[in-house]
Design a protein around this motif. Structure first.
Motif, PDB file in Angstrom:
ATOM      1  N   LYS A  49       1.052  -1.447  -0.275  1.00  0.00           N
ATOM      2  CA  LYS A  49      -0.223  -0.100  -0.358  1.00  0.00           C
ATOM      3  C   LYS A  49       0.834   1.325   0.310  1.00  0.00           C
ATOM      4  O   LYS A  49       0.787   2.455   0.331  1.00  0.00           O
ATOM      5  N   MET A  50       1.780   1.249  -0.724  1.00  0.00           N
ATOM      6  CA  MET A  50       3.574   2.038  -0.417  1.00  0.00           C
ATOM      7  C   MET A  50       2.661   3.238  -1.805  1.00  0.00           C
ATOM      8  O   MET A  50       2.049   2.469  -2.862  1.00  0.00           O
ATOM      9  N   HIS A  51       2.780   4.560  -1.668  1.00  0.00           N
ATOM     10  CA  HIS A  51       2.768   6.088  -2.471  1.00  0.00           C
ATOM     11  C   HIS A  51       3.851   6.180  -2.425  1.00  0.00           C
ATOM     12  O   HIS A  51       5.160   6.249  -2.144  1.00  0.00           O
ATOM     13  N   ILE A  52       4.070   6.332  -4.240  1.00  0.00           N
ATOM     14  CA  ILE A  52       5.022   6.444  -4.615  1.00  0.00           C
ATOM     15  C   ILE A  52       5.104   8.056  -5.489  1.00  0.00           C
ATOM     16  O   ILE A  52       3.859   8.185  -6.349  1.00  0.00           O
ATOM     17  N   GLN A  53       5.411   9.267  -5.281  1.00  0.00           N
ATOM     18  CA  GLN A  53       5.658  10.591  -6.345  1.00  0.00           C
ATOM     19  C   GLN A  53       7.165  10.426  -6.273  1.00  0.00           C
ATOM     20  O   GLN A  53       8.037  10.290  -5.709  1.00  0.00           O
ATOM     21  N   LYS A  54       7.392  10.641  -8.137  1.00  0.00           N
ATOM     22  CA  LYS A  54       8.876  11.414  -8.331  1.00  0.00           C
ATOM     23  C   LYS A  54       8.858  12.296  -8.988  1.00  0.00           C
ATOM     24  O   LYS A  54       7.695  13.017  -9.406  1.00  0.00           O
ATOM     25  N   VAL A  55       9.637  13.259  -8.306  1.00  0.00           N
ATOM     26  CA  VAL A  55       9.894  14.559  -8.687  1.00  0.00           C
ATOM     27  C   VAL A  55      11.097  14.742  -9.811  1.00  0.00           C
ATOM     28  O   VAL A  55      12.217  14.607  -8.456  1.00  0.00           O
ATOM     29  N   ASP A  56      11.630  14.863 -10.507  1.00  0.00           N
ATOM     30  CA  ASP A  56      12.941  15.311 -11.064  1.00  0.00           C
ATOM     31  C   ASP A  56      13.776  13.686 -10.787  1.00  0.00           C
ATOM     32  O   ASP A  56      12.872  13.075 -11.448  1.00  0.00           O
ATOM     33  N   VAL A  65       2.828   1.948   8.155  1.00  0.00           N
ATOM     34  CA  VAL A  65       3.117   0.596   8.931  1.00  0.00           C
ATOM     35  C   VAL A  65       2.365   0.495  10.408  1.00  0.00           C
ATOM     36  O   VAL A  65       1.990   1.407  11.372  1.00  0.00           O
ATOM     37  N   PRO A  66       1.804  -0.908   9.736  1.00  0.00           N
ATOM     38  CA  PRO A  66       0.676  -1.177  11.275  1.00  0.00           C
ATOM     39  C   PRO A  66       1.619  -1.244  12.236  1.00  0.00           C
ATOM     40  O   PRO A  66       2.197  -1.411  13.085  1.00  0.00           O
ATOM     41  N   ILE A  67       0.857  -0.493  13.455  1.00  0.00           N
ATOM     42  CA  ILE A  67       1.721  -0.155  15.667  1.00  0.00           C
ATOM     43  C   ILE A  67       1.834  -1.446  14.982  1.00  0.00           C
ATOM     44  O   ILE A  67       3.078  -1.857  16.342  1.00  0.00           O
ATOM     45  N   ILE A  68       0.972  -3.001  15.244  1.00  0.00           N
ATOM     46  CA  ILE A  68       1.421  -3.772  15.737  1.00  0.00           C
ATOM     47  C   ILE A  68       2.955  -4.442  14.973  1.00  0.00           C
ATOM     48  O   ILE A  68       3.255  -5.634  15.638  1.00  0.00           O
ATOM     49  N   TYR A  69       3.110  -3.876  13.835  1.00  0.00           N
ATOM     50  CA  TYR A  69       4.264  -4.607  12.835  1.00  0.00           C
ATOM     51  C   TYR A  69       5.155  -4.456  14.295  1.00  0.00           C
ATOM     52  O   TYR A  69       5.863  -4.893  14.084  1.00  0.00           O
ATOM     53  N   TYR A  70       4.952  -3.406  14.886  1.00  0.00           N
ATOM     54  CA  TYR A  70       6.309  -3.089  15.213  1.00  0.00           C
ATOM     55  C   TYR A  70       6.209  -3.084  16.666  1.00  0.00           C
ATOM     56  O   TYR A  70       7.313  -3.621  17.124  1.00  0.00           O
ATOM     57  N   LEU A  71       5.071  -3.643  17.156  1.00  0.00           N
ATOM     58  CA  LEU A  71       5.112  -4.526  18.703  1.00  0.00           C
ATOM     59  C   LEU A  71       5.339  -5.530  18.723  1.00  0.00           C
ATOM     60  O   LEU A  71       6.114  -6.423  19.185  1.00  0.00           O
ATOM     61  N   LEU A  72       4.885  -7.018  17.097  1.00  0.00           N
ATOM     62  CA  LEU A  72       5.021  -7.849  17.339  1.00  0.00           C
ATOM     63  C   LEU A  72       6.925  -7.818  16.652  1.00  0.00           C
ATOM     64  O   LEU A  72       7.377  -9.332  16.931  1.00  0.00           O
ATOM     65  N   LYS A  73       7.678  -7.016  16.045  1.00  0.00           N
ATOM     66  CA  LYS A  73       8.421  -6.772  15.675  1.00  0.00           C
ATOM     67  C   LYS A  73      10.274  -6.865  16.918  1.00  0.00           C
ATOM     68  O   LYS A  73      11.127  -7.538  17.120  1.00  0.00           O
ATOM     69  N   ASP A  74       9.861  -6.173  17.565  1.00  0.00           N
ATOM     70  CA  ASP A  74      10.847  -5.654  18.829  1.00  0.00           C
ATOM     71  C   ASP A  74      10.494  -6.594  19.883  1.00  0.00           C
ATOM     72  O   ASP A  74      11.066  -6.985  20.172  1.00  0.00           O
ATOM     73  N   SER A  75       9.204  -7.277  20.242  1.00  0.00           N
ATOM     74  CA  SER A  75       8.811  -8.683  20.703  1.00  0.00           C
ATOM     75  C   SER A  75       8.210  -9.971  20.293  1.00  0.00           C
ATOM     76  O   SER A  75       6.900 -10.047  20.882  1.00  0.00           O
ATOM     77  N   PRO A  76       8.874 -10.483  19.342  1.00  0.00           N
ATOM     78  CA  PRO A  76       8.103 -11.359  18.912  1.00  0.00           C
ATOM     79  C   PRO A  76       8.088 -12.739  19.875  1.00  0.00           C
ATOM     80  O   PRO A  76       7.069 -13.235  18.614  1.00  0.00           O
ATOM     81  N   ASN A  77       8.506 -12.477  20.826  1.00  0.00           N
ATOM     82  CA  ASN A  77       7.777 -14.044  22.157  1.00  0.00           C
ATOM     83  C   ASN A  77       6.802 -13.822  22.963  1.00  0.00           C
ATOM     84  O   ASN A  77       6.770 -14.138  23.981  1.00  0.00           O
ATOM     85  N   GLN A  78       6.562 -12.108  22.973  1.00  0.00           N
ATOM     86  CA  GLN A  78       5.355 -11.988  23.685  1.00  0.00           C
ATOM     87  C   GLN A  78       4.385 -12.138  24.051  1.00  0.00           C
ATOM     88  O   GLN A  78       3.916 -12.441  23.141  1.00  0.00           O
TER      89      GLN A  78
END
Length: 200
Positions: A49-56, A65-78
């Protein structure tokens, strides 16, 4: 009388076992439901779901990025129930990954792109650039960037990445990221996120 006492103890013991059993069933069900939700998150393809704009010669890419992604990435065994609880406390936060890349894969922090000394450009990306980002909500509220993290790659990768943090936004709100580019002087760029990033 003694038999009545034994009966009451027995009844209390049975009730306790039933209560613990029900509680365990609920915990298993809750954990199972949460695992299913996180599995769905992984399969959603949020990175697409990325948005790309090209200028020159520069590609500017914004990805929520989903908040939950970082929660799981930081503590995968939590414990997932604990993770879900932390998510509930932080669900009004939004994180956007913002990437700058030259089409020829040159280092964009060189002075020929920024008119700044390399170290000054690094400092700008690390601290000052936060002021250049804001978010507009569907109610036309403007939310300033509350924090930025510049991921240093020490010239190993051909791009530069920022993590932008915004606070107090309805998790179901559609947002538009506004970037006033003062570093490369490319003007105002707008990235519209048309749907909430994550439906838990």
């Amino acid at each position: 009388m003694k038999s009545m006492k034994v009966f009451n103890i027995y009844t209390s013991f049975v009730m306790l076992i039933i209560f613990i059993s029900c509680k365990n069933d609920n915990d298993i069900k809750s954990d199972s439901e949460i695992r299913h939700r996180y599995y769905n998150l992984e399969k959603q393809g949020w990175k697409s779901k990325m948005h790309i704009q090209k200028v020159d010669n520069i590609d500017f890419t914004a990805t929520e990025v989903p908040i939950i992604y970082y929660l799981l990435k930081d503590s995968p065994n939590q414990d997932l129930i604990a993770t879900d609880s932390i998510y509930e406390q932080n669900k009004r936060e939004r994180v956007i990954e913002f990437v700058f890349q030259d089409e020829s894969e040159e280092d964009l922090l060189e002075d020929k792109f920024t008119n700044l000394d390399y170290q000054k450009a690094v400092e700008y990306m690390s601290f000052t650039i936060q002021k250049d980002f804001s978010v507009i909500t569907s109610k036309n509220d403007t939310i300033q960037c509350s924090g930025v993290m510049f991921e240093r790659n020490f010239k190993i990768a051909p791009y530069h990445k920022l993590l932008l943090f915004f606070s107090d936004i309805n998790p179901n709100d559609k947002i538009q990221l506004i970037y006033q580019d003062k570093l490369f002087k490319k003007g105002t760029l707008k990235f519209r996120f048309k749907e909430p990033i994550l439906k838990l």
